[in-house]
Design a protein around this motif. Structure first.
Motif, PDB file in Angstrom:
ATOM      1  N   ALA A  53      91.695  53.136 -24.400  1.00  0.00           N
ATOM      2  CA  ALA A  53      91.126  51.815 -24.700  1.00  0.00           C
ATOM      3  C   ALA A  53      91.256  50.890 -23.493  1.00  0.00           C
ATOM      4  O   ALA A  53      90.340  50.094 -23.207  1.00  0.00           O
ATOM      5  N   MET A  54      92.366  51.001 -22.767  1.00  0.00           N
ATOM      6  CA  MET A  54      92.522  50.197 -21.551  1.00  0.00           C
ATOM      7  C   MET A  54      91.544  50.645 -20.466  1.00  0.00           C
ATOM      8  O   MET A  54      90.986  49.815 -19.737  1.00  0.00           O
ATOM      9  N   LEU A  55      91.338  51.944 -20.391  1.00  0.00           N
ATOM     10  CA  LEU A  55      90.345  52.450 -19.443  1.00  0.00           C
ATOM     11  C   LEU A  55      88.953  51.945 -19.797  1.00  0.00           C
ATOM     12  O   LEU A  55      88.160  51.578 -18.916  1.00  0.00           O
ATOM     13  N   GLN A  56      88.672  51.883 -21.079  1.00  0.00           N
ATOM     14  CA  GLN A  56      87.389  51.352 -21.549  1.00  0.00           C
ATOM     15  C   GLN A  56      87.232  49.880 -21.148  1.00  0.00           C
ATOM     16  O   GLN A  56      86.155  49.451 -20.725  1.00  0.00           O
ATOM     17  N   ASP A  57      88.330  49.095 -21.281  1.00  0.00           N
ATOM     18  CA  ASP A  57      88.293  47.692 -20.859  1.00  0.00           C
ATOM     19  C   ASP A  57      87.998  47.580 -19.370  1.00  0.00           C
ATOM     20  O   ASP A  57      87.216  46.726 -18.930  1.00  0.00           O
ATOM     21  N   PHE A  58      88.626  48.462 -18.578  1.00  0.00           N
ATOM     22  CA  PHE A  58      88.430  48.441 -17.129  1.00  0.00           C
ATOM     23  C   PHE A  58      86.972  48.744 -16.773  1.00  0.00           C
ATOM     24  O   PHE A  58      86.350  48.042 -15.962  1.00  0.00           O
ATOM     25  N   LEU A  59      86.430  49.788 -17.382  1.00  0.00           N
ATOM     26  CA  LEU A  59      85.045  50.167 -17.094  1.00  0.00           C
ATOM     27  C   LEU A  59      84.074  49.094 -17.552  1.00  0.00           C
ATOM     28  O   LEU A  59      83.059  48.807 -16.878  1.00  0.00           O
ATOM     29  N   GLU A  60      84.375  48.473 -18.697  1.00  0.00           N
ATOM     30  CA  GLU A  60      83.502  47.411 -19.211  1.00  0.00           C
ATOM     31  C   GLU A  60      83.508  46.197 -18.279  1.00  0.00           C
ATOM     32  O   GLU A  60      82.473  45.575 -18.030  1.00  0.00           O
ATOM     33  N   SER A  61      84.702  45.877 -17.749  1.00  0.00           N
ATOM     34  CA  SER A  61      84.791  44.736 -16.832  1.00  0.00           C
ATOM     35  C   SER A  61      84.021  45.013 -15.543  1.00  0.00           C
ATOM     36  O   SER A  61      83.365  44.118 -14.993  1.00  0.00           O
ATOM     37  N   LYS A  62      84.084  46.237 -15.049  1.00  0.00           N
ATOM     38  CA  LYS A  62      83.353  46.586 -13.829  1.00  0.00           C
ATOM     39  C   LYS A  62      81.845  46.558 -14.071  1.00  0.00           C
ATOM     40  O   LYS A  62      81.069  46.117 -13.225  1.00  0.00           O
ATOM     41  N   ARG A  63      81.434  47.026 -15.234  1.00  0.00           N
ATOM     42  CA  ARG A  63      79.999  47.064 -15.543  1.00  0.00           C
ATOM     43  C   ARG A  63      79.408  45.661 -15.642  1.00  0.00           C
ATOM     44  O   ARG A  63      78.271  45.406 -15.226  1.00  0.00           O
ATOM     45  N   ASN A  64      80.213  44.734 -16.181  1.00  0.00           N
ATOM     46  CA  ASN A  64      79.720  43.364 -16.374  1.00  0.00           C
ATOM     47  C   ASN A  64      80.118  42.413 -15.255  1.00  0.00           C
ATOM     48  O   ASN A  64      79.803  41.223 -15.304  1.00  0.00           O
ATOM     49  N   GLY A  65      80.845  42.918 -14.261  1.00  0.00           N
ATOM     50  CA  GLY A  65      81.216  42.080 -13.126  1.00  0.00           C
ATOM     51  C   GLY A  65      82.352  41.122 -13.413  1.00  0.00           C
ATOM     52  O   GLY A  65      82.484  40.100 -12.725  1.00  0.00           O
ATOM     53  N   PHE A  66      83.213  41.455 -14.404  1.00  0.00           N
ATOM     54  CA  PHE A  66      84.348  40.600 -14.733  1.00  0.00           C
ATOM     55  C   PHE A  66      85.598  41.114 -14.020  1.00  0.00           C
ATOM     56  O   PHE A  66      85.668  42.270 -13.599  1.00  0.00           O
ATOM     57  N   THR A  67      86.583  40.231 -13.926  1.00  0.00           N
ATOM     58  CA  THR A  67      87.881  40.637 -13.380  1.00  0.00           C
ATOM     59  C   THR A  67      88.685  41.335 -14.475  1.00  0.00           C
ATOM     60  O   THR A  67      88.752  40.851 -15.610  1.00  0.00           O
ATOM     61  N   PHE A  68      89.274  42.466 -14.132  1.00  0.00           N
ATOM     62  CA  PHE A  68      90.080  43.213 -15.110  1.00  0.00           C
ATOM     63  C   PHE A  68      91.529  42.772 -15.012  1.00  0.00           C
ATOM     64  O   PHE A  68      92.143  42.825 -13.945  1.00  0.00           O
ATOM     65  N   TYR A  69      92.078  42.309 -16.126  1.00  0.00           N
ATOM     66  CA  TYR A  69      93.483  41.883 -16.186  1.00  0.00           C
ATOM     67  C   TYR A  69      94.278  42.960 -16.934  1.00  0.00           C
ATOM     68  O   TYR A  69      94.180  43.078 -18.158  1.00  0.00           O
ATOM     69  N   PHE A  70      95.057  43.707 -16.170  1.00  0.00           N
ATOM     70  CA  PHE A  70      95.812  44.807 -16.760  1.00  0.00           C
ATOM     71  C   PHE A  70      96.787  44.324 -17.828  1.00  0.00           C
ATOM     72  O   PHE A  70      96.895  44.921 -18.906  1.00  0.00           O
ATOM     73  N   ASP A  71      97.535  43.243 -17.522  1.00  0.00           N
ATOM     74  CA  ASP A  71      98.542  42.765 -18.467  1.00  0.00           C
ATOM     75  C   ASP A  71      97.917  42.278 -19.773  1.00  0.00           C
ATOM     76  O   ASP A  71      98.456  42.511 -20.859  1.00  0.00           O
ATOM     77  N   GLU A  72      96.760  41.650 -19.692  1.00  0.00           N
ATOM     78  CA  GLU A  72      96.089  41.171 -20.904  1.00  0.00           C
ATOM     79  C   GLU A  72      95.580  42.352 -21.734  1.00  0.00           C
ATOM     80  O   GLU A  72      95.717  42.379 -22.967  1.00  0.00           O
TER      81      GLU A  72
END
Length: 260
Positions: free
Chosen positions: A19-38
């Motif tokens: 699920a965290m990997l999914q958040d990372f990929l989603e942030s990259k796809r949409n151009g957002f900053t990925f916050y690991f701690d969040e």
């Protein structure tokens, strides 16, 4: 229990990681900053399954789910515990490590919107799975224990002899019959060794040879023949051969009885 918890722990930790990997990929796809701690904080929902399912497992072992209402209670209760514990735990971590950036309502609403269906599926599958699969062997064993013989009626010419099971020393095969050995005599009985053994308590009557069952309570001692086989001395003084094929099972049963 430990194996089940180990499997579940690895499963939910793996899901949290994916699920965290999914958040990372989603942030990259949409151009957002990925916050690991969040992302890690919001994936607490998966790790909380582990202690709640462990507690639920212990409760289910003691419970008897005979009605739909009882089953529903065991499904709904952990869902409510999960829904209310998760925001409290997340807010606590938020205060300790993130300066209180995330409030209780935000976590509760996020969990309710995004994970309610997951909670329902996980706890429903676990409760129903335990009731219909994991507990089935226990029910079978209980049924078998409840149907073990207490006596055997043996036809001896014109007489029918009632033999108490606990009086039997050993049972030997004499295909297609068996001999039932008592302390002072033996009877020929029209039944196979296998058929009768299925009706006897396996913690008392143990196979020591392909053609012999012994009453383990009537074994006074045993000694090795130094070739893998053993000699069992019965309370009658008679020696019975314990084949190496059945030696491990015999020792396991007699140790269990000694420790019990």
């Amino acid at each position: 229990m430990r194996k089940l918890l180990f499997v579940l722990s690895n499963l939910f930790l793996s899901v949290a990681g994916l699920a965290m990997l999914q958040d990372f990929l989603e942030s990259k796809r949409n151009g957002f900053t990925f916050y690991f701690d969040e992302s890690l904080l919001y994936k607490t929902v998966w790790t909380l399954f582990i202690p709640i399912l462990a507690f639920l497992y212990r409760r289910l072992q003691k419970a008897s789910l005979k009605t739909a209402a009882q089953t529903a209670i065991f499904i709904v209760t952990p869902i409510l515990i999960h829904l209310f514990c998760l925001p409290l735990i997340a807010v606590m971590f938020s205060e300790l490590f993130y300066g209180g950036r995330y409030d209780l309502y935000k976590f509760f609403s996020y969990t309710l919107i995004n994970h309610l269906s997951v909670l329902f599926l996980v706890y429903t599958i676990f409760v129903l799975g335990f009731s219909y699969w994991l507990k089935t062997p226990l029910r079978i064993n209980e049924a078998q224990n409840n149907t073990t013989l207490a006596t055997i009626i043996i036809n001896n010419g014109k007489d029918n002899v009632v033999v108490n099971i606990d009086e039997i020393i050993q049972i030997t095969s004499a295909t297609p019959y068996i001999y039932i050995h008592l302390e002072n005599r033996k009877y020929l009985h029209p039944e196979t060794l296998r058929a009768l053994s299925e009706q006897l308590d396996s913690n008392v009557f143990v196979r020591v040879h392909k053609s012999t069952l012994v009453n383990i309570t009537k074994v006074s001692s045993f000694r090795s023949r130094l070739n893998g086989d053993y000699d069992l001395e019965m309370t009658t003084g008679e020696l019975v051969r314990l084949s190496r094929t059945y030696a491990a099972g015999f020792k396991k049963t007699i140790r269990a009885r000694s420790s019990g």
